[in-house]
Design an enzyme around this catalytic site. Structure first.
Site, PDB file in Angstrom:
ATOM      1  N   GLU A 100       0.835  -1.196   0.000  1.00 26.02           N
ATOM      2  CA  GLU A 100       0.000   0.000   0.000  1.00 26.02           C
ATOM      3  C   GLU A 100       0.873   1.251   0.000  1.00 26.02           C
ATOM      4  O   GLU A 100       1.994   1.226   0.504  1.00 26.02           O
ATOM      5  CB  GLU A 100      -0.904   0.008   1.245  1.00 26.02           C
ATOM      6  CG  GLU A 100      -1.957  -1.092   1.173  1.00 26.02           C
ATOM      7  CD  GLU A 100      -2.823  -1.190   2.430  1.00 26.02           C
ATOM      8  OE1 GLU A 100      -4.034  -1.360   2.265  1.00 26.02           O
ATOM      9  OE2 GLU A 100      -2.301  -1.100   3.553  1.00 26.02           O
ATOM     10  N   CYS A 113       3.641   8.371   1.358  1.00 25.71           N
ATOM     11  CA  CYS A 113       4.229   7.333   2.197  1.00 25.71           C
ATOM     12  C   CYS A 113       4.300   6.062   1.349  1.00 25.71           C
ATOM     13  O   CYS A 113       3.262   5.552   0.919  1.00 25.71           O
ATOM     14  CB  CYS A 113       3.324   7.152   3.418  1.00 25.71           C
ATOM     15  SG  CYS A 113       3.877   5.887   4.559  1.00 25.71           S
ATOM     16  N   CYS A 120       6.763  -7.278   6.286  1.00 28.21           N
ATOM     17  CA  CYS A 120       7.937  -6.775   7.005  1.00 28.21           C
ATOM     18  C   CYS A 120       8.436  -7.882   7.912  1.00 28.21           C
ATOM     19  O   CYS A 120       7.635  -8.619   8.486  1.00 28.21           O
ATOM     20  CB  CYS A 120       7.564  -5.550   7.842  1.00 28.21           C
ATOM     21  SG  CYS A 120       8.973  -4.786   8.695  1.00 28.21           S
ATOM     22  N   CYS A 124       7.446  -6.095  14.892  1.00 26.55           N
ATOM     23  CA  CYS A 124       7.052  -5.234  16.019  1.00 26.55           C
ATOM     24  C   CYS A 124       5.581  -5.525  16.344  1.00 26.55           C
ATOM     25  O   CYS A 124       4.723  -5.448  15.460  1.00 26.55           O
ATOM     26  CB  CYS A 124       7.246  -3.762  15.656  1.00 26.55           C
ATOM     27  SG  CYS A 124       8.948  -3.384  15.142  1.00 26.55           S
ATOM     28  N   CYS A 127       2.494  -3.143  15.385  1.00 24.38           N
ATOM     29  CA  CYS A 127       2.381  -2.672  13.995  1.00 24.38           C
ATOM     30  C   CYS A 127       1.700  -3.734  13.158  1.00 24.38           C
ATOM     31  O   CYS A 127       2.094  -4.907  13.177  1.00 24.38           O
ATOM     32  CB  CYS A 127       3.775  -2.369  13.445  1.00 24.38           C
ATOM     33  SG  CYS A 127       3.782  -1.911  11.694  1.00 24.38           S
ATOM     34  N   GLY A 175       7.173  -2.319   5.375  1.00 22.84           N
ATOM     35  CA  GLY A 175       8.547  -2.776   5.224  1.00 22.84           C
ATOM     36  C   GLY A 175       9.567  -1.984   6.010  1.00 22.84           C
ATOM     37  O   GLY A 175       9.292  -0.897   6.519  1.00 22.84           O
ATOM     38  N   GLU A 176      10.748  -2.565   6.108  1.00 23.07           N
ATOM     39  CA  GLU A 176      11.894  -1.920   6.741  1.00 23.07           C
ATOM     40  C   GLU A 176      12.842  -1.509   5.614  1.00 23.07           C
ATOM     41  O   GLU A 176      13.516  -2.364   5.022  1.00 23.07           O
ATOM     42  CB  GLU A 176      12.567  -2.898   7.719  1.00 23.07           C
ATOM     43  CG  GLU A 176      13.953  -2.498   8.185  1.00 23.07           C
ATOM     44  CD  GLU A 176      14.049  -1.094   8.775  1.00 23.07           C
ATOM     45  OE1 GLU A 176      13.138  -0.643   9.508  1.00 23.07           O
ATOM     46  OE2 GLU A 176      15.062  -0.418   8.477  1.00 23.07           O
ATOM     47  N   SER A 209      12.903   5.864   7.271  1.00 22.32           N
ATOM     48  CA  SER A 209      12.587   5.511   8.655  1.00 22.32           C
ATOM     49  C   SER A 209      13.051   4.081   8.918  1.00 22.32           C
ATOM     50  O   SER A 209      12.844   3.191   8.093  1.00 22.32           O
ATOM     51  CB  SER A 209      11.075   5.627   8.855  1.00 22.32           C
ATOM     52  OG  SER A 209      10.715   5.329  10.183  1.00 22.32           O
ATOM     53  N   SER A 232      12.844   4.679  14.648  1.00 30.85           N
ATOM     54  CA  SER A 232      11.674   4.254  15.421  1.00 30.85           C
ATOM     55  C   SER A 232      12.162   3.664  16.734  1.00 30.85           C
ATOM     56  O   SER A 232      12.551   2.501  16.805  1.00 30.85           O
ATOM     57  CB  SER A 232      10.880   3.205  14.623  1.00 30.85           C
ATOM     58  OG  SER A 232      10.325   3.810  13.476  1.00 30.85           O
ATOM     59  N   LEU A 233      12.154   4.490  17.761  1.00 33.29           N
ATOM     60  CA  LEU A 233      12.765   4.067  19.036  1.00 33.29           C
ATOM     61  C   LEU A 233      11.732   3.410  19.951  1.00 33.29           C
ATOM     62  O   LEU A 233      11.900   2.286  20.381  1.00 33.29           O
ATOM     63  CB  LEU A 233      13.432   5.266  19.712  1.00 33.29           C
ATOM     64  CG  LEU A 233      14.437   4.894  20.802  1.00 33.29           C
ATOM     65  CD1 LEU A 233      15.654   4.179  20.223  1.00 33.29           C
ATOM     66  CD2 LEU A 233      14.893   6.124  21.582  1.00 33.29           C
ATOM     67  N   HIS A 234      10.711   4.141  20.315  1.00 31.57           N
ATOM     68  CA  HIS A 234       9.562   3.620  21.082  1.00 31.57           C
ATOM     69  C   HIS A 234       9.827   3.270  22.542  1.00 31.57           C
ATOM     70  O   HIS A 234       8.876   3.018  23.294  1.00 31.57           O
ATOM     71  CB  HIS A 234       8.899   2.419  20.386  1.00 31.57           C
ATOM     72  CG  HIS A 234       8.517   2.679  18.968  1.00 31.57           C
ATOM     73  ND1 HIS A 234       7.734   3.747  18.596  1.00 31.57           N
ATOM     74  CD2 HIS A 234       8.819   2.026  17.811  1.00 31.57           C
ATOM     75  CE1 HIS A 234       7.573   3.728  17.278  1.00 31.57           C
ATOM     76  NE2 HIS A 234       8.226   2.702  16.790  1.00 31.57           N
ATOM     77  N   ASN A 311      -1.883   4.038  16.868  1.00 38.54           N
ATOM     78  CA  ASN A 311      -3.058   3.743  16.043  1.00 38.54           C
ATOM     79  C   ASN A 311      -3.486   2.308  16.299  1.00 38.54           C
ATOM     80  O   ASN A 311      -2.639   1.429  16.440  1.00 38.54           O
ATOM     81  CB  ASN A 311      -2.725   3.935  14.564  1.00 38.54           C
ATOM     82  CG  ASN A 311      -2.527   5.396  14.204  1.00 38.54           C
ATOM     83  OD1 ASN A 311      -3.390   6.221  14.459  1.00 38.54           O
ATOM     84  ND2 ASN A 311      -1.371   5.721  13.640  1.00 38.54           N
ATOM     85  N   CYS A 354       0.012   5.406  10.366  1.00 37.13           N
ATOM     86  CA  CYS A 354       1.242   4.725  10.781  1.00 37.13           C
ATOM     87  C   CYS A 354       0.922   3.394  11.436  1.00 37.13           C
ATOM     88  O   CYS A 354       0.141   3.316  12.371  1.00 37.13           O
ATOM     89  CB  CYS A 354       2.006   5.553  11.796  1.00 37.13           C
ATOM     90  SG  CYS A 354       2.393   7.194  11.258  1.00 37.13           S
TER      91      CYS A 354
HETATM   92  N1  SAH Z   1      10.123  -0.185   9.397  1.00 37.33           N
HETATM   93  C1  SAH Z   1      10.360   1.243   9.412  1.00 37.33           C
HETATM   94  C2  SAH Z   1       9.440   1.949   8.457  1.00 37.33           C
HETATM   95  C3  SAH Z   1       7.971   1.905   8.838  1.00 37.33           C
HETATM   96  S1  SAH Z   1       7.542   3.476   9.376  1.00 37.33           S
HETATM   97  C4  SAH Z   1      10.216   1.760  10.816  1.00 37.33           C
HETATM   98  O1  SAH Z   1       9.724   1.033  11.657  1.00 37.33           O
HETATM   99  O2  SAH Z   1      10.658   2.864  11.093  1.00 37.33           O
HETATM  100  C5  SAH Z   1       6.122   3.249  10.276  1.00 37.33           C
HETATM  101  C6  SAH Z   1       6.180   4.074  11.524  1.00 37.33           C
HETATM  102  O3  SAH Z   1       4.945   3.898  12.231  1.00 37.33           O
HETATM  103  C7  SAH Z   1       7.271   3.583  12.441  1.00 37.33           C
HETATM  104  O4  SAH Z   1       7.796   4.634  13.181  1.00 37.33           O
HETATM  105  C8  SAH Z   1       6.508   2.650  13.319  1.00 37.33           C
HETATM  106  O5  SAH Z   1       7.156   2.372  14.513  1.00 37.33           O
HETATM  107  C9  SAH Z   1       5.207   3.406  13.513  1.00 37.33           C
HETATM  108  N2  SAH Z   1       4.095   2.545  13.934  1.00 37.33           N
HETATM  109  C10 SAH Z   1       3.982   1.222  13.766  1.00 37.33           C
HETATM  110  N3  SAH Z   1       2.817   0.781  14.281  1.00 37.33           N
HETATM  111  C11 SAH Z   1       2.201   1.869  14.777  1.00 37.33           C
HETATM  112  C12 SAH Z   1       0.943   2.057  15.423  1.00 37.33           C
HETATM  113  N4  SAH Z   1       0.126   1.037  15.650  1.00 37.33           N
HETATM  114  N5  SAH Z   1       0.616   3.310  15.801  1.00 37.33           N
HETATM  115  C13 SAH Z   1       1.447   4.347  15.548  1.00 37.33           C
HETATM  116  N6  SAH Z   1       2.628   4.218  14.950  1.00 37.33           N
HETATM  117  C14 SAH Z   1       3.009   2.991  14.569  1.00 37.33           C
END
Ligand code: SAH
Length: 364
Positions: A100, A113, A120, A124, A127, A175-176, A209, A232-234, A311, A354
């Site tokens: 998508e 985007c 992927c 995570c 996601c 994807g990554e 990203s 993407s640290l989290h 989300n 996201c």
């Molecule tokens: N794989 C890469 C590119 C994907 S970017 C990465 O992880 O950075 C997608 C972004 O949305 C990332 O920052 C990811 O961590 C974030 N994301 C994933 N699931 C999400 C969710 N349920 N709610 C909000 N952000 C989310």
């Protein structure tokens, strides 16, 4: 063009460098200057349709276009939100893999985007794409075709607001990107190449990203193309981050942040830290403080933080943080002097925000 081995998408004009395009046109029995004409059609007028290529000899243009521009991606579902200014497209690839892309038009800018892989492999748990597992890497042309479609839709005035150009591109779809390094770096080279050799975008308006593939982050720094890097640290602590972003067991929080700082040192581009705020999971005040401390330990002015309210995704037990908690998290980071802005995520009503891209079509 030579067919690729099974499982690989057909080779496409957009996979080639400018020199390779000339060679390929000659191989097809045409004059070298035809390569420039094809590039102009594709990268300046965003078309691969031979009927629109009236400056090419009628006798050969269909065959030439079919050889150079095999259909790689086919839109099978389009969903709109925000009065048509957010558009999510589901694409079927040649082997029926699905990805998508999401186009977002704002008053002053347009952002696409794109997906860099079908599925992927990073797993995570919060996601939706991470739940699918990896199907395969996309080719350069499969990524660039998503971009061309966006340029075309904007150019043809198909998005409300009048004809426009695409300003921003984020590798934040499925994807990554750094796990498909060669294809994404070739994509970036073509995105920034001036028209008609490429799309003439500005590198600073392209964001890559990553979950934190440290060696690839360091390699990206050395490419000499100052794209924006998002990490993407989290979570600021390894215990929690290893749960949220499993690759953390390979490259730790500190190693990922060091690689982000290195990226700034080499490119001068301020790095973004992505942080999905998950209720009672990673949204504690002490975690904001620890994050602020770890970022400041590596200097000032090199980084900003983008908290993203989580989300919803199917099957996930997690929800977004409460508003007060989110505000407190932001206030604490700002208290440490870290520029912090909540990410405006669009398209959650069409599962286009996201972390929601799962290439589903079963709701029809
Ligand atoms: N794989 C890469 C590119 C994907 S970017 C990465 O992880 O950075 C997608 C972004 O949305 C990332 O920052 C990811 O961590 C974030 N994301 C994933 N699931 C999400 C969710 N349920 N709610 C909000 N952000 C989310």
């Amino acid at each position: 063009m030579a067919p690729r081995r099974r499982g690989k998408p057909p080779r496409h004009f957009a996979d080639l460098t400018a020199a390779e395009r000339v060679a390929s046109v000659v191989e097809a029995g045409e004059k070298p200057f035809r390569a420039k004409q094809l590039a102009t059609h594709y990268f300046t007028h965003f078309t691969s349709d031979p009927a629109e290529m009236t400056d090419l000899p009628a006798a050969s243009r269909t065959a030439l276009a079919e050889t150079m521009f095999p259909q790689l991606i086919r839109p099978t579902k389009v969903m709109e939100a925000d009065g048509g200014t957010t558009v999510k497209t589901l694409w079927h690839l040649f082997d029926d893999a699905k990805v998508e892309s999401v186009l977002m038009r704002y008053p002053q800018r347009t952002t696409l985007c794109v997906s860099s892989q079908a599925g992927c492999g990073m797993a995570c748990p919060f996601c939706a794409t991470g739940q699918l597992g990896l199907t395969r890497n996309l080719s350069t042309a499969e990524i660039l075709e998503q971009v061309r479609a966006a340029f075309r839709a904007l150019d043809r005035g198909e998005i409300p607001g009048g004809p426009a150009r695409l300003n921003n591109l984020v590798f934040m779809g499925m994807g990554e990107p750094l796990a498909n390094y060669k294809a994404i770096i070739e994509t970036v080279r073509t995105l920034v190449a001036p028209q008609p050799d490429g799309l003439g975008m500005s590198a600073r308006n392209i964001t890559v990203s990553t979950v934190g593939l440290v060696p690839a982050m360091r390699k990206l720094a050395d490419e000499g193309i100052p794209v924006t890097l998002a990490l993407s640290l989290h979570a600021p602590d390894d215990d929690l981050r290893s749960e949220l972003v499993p690759i953390n067991t390979r490259w730790s929080v500190d190693e990922a942040i060091d690689a982000a700082r290195h990226y700034y040192d080499v490119t001068g581009r301020r790095v973004s830290i992505e942080y999905a705020l998950i209720k009672d999971m990673n949204d504690h005040g002490w975690r904001a403080d620890l994050l602020g401390k770890k970022l400041n330990a590596r200097g000032r002015g090199w980084v900003h933080v983008n908290p993203i309210p989580l989300n919803p995704t199917p099957g996930s037990i997690w929800t977004a943080s409460d508003r007060e908690v989110e505000d407190e998290f932001v206030a604490r980071l700002r208290g440490h002097g870290i520029p912090t802005t909540i990410r405006d995520t669009r398209g959650s009503d069409i599962d286009g925000a996201c972390g929601q891209l799962a290439a589903e079509e079963d709701d029809e």
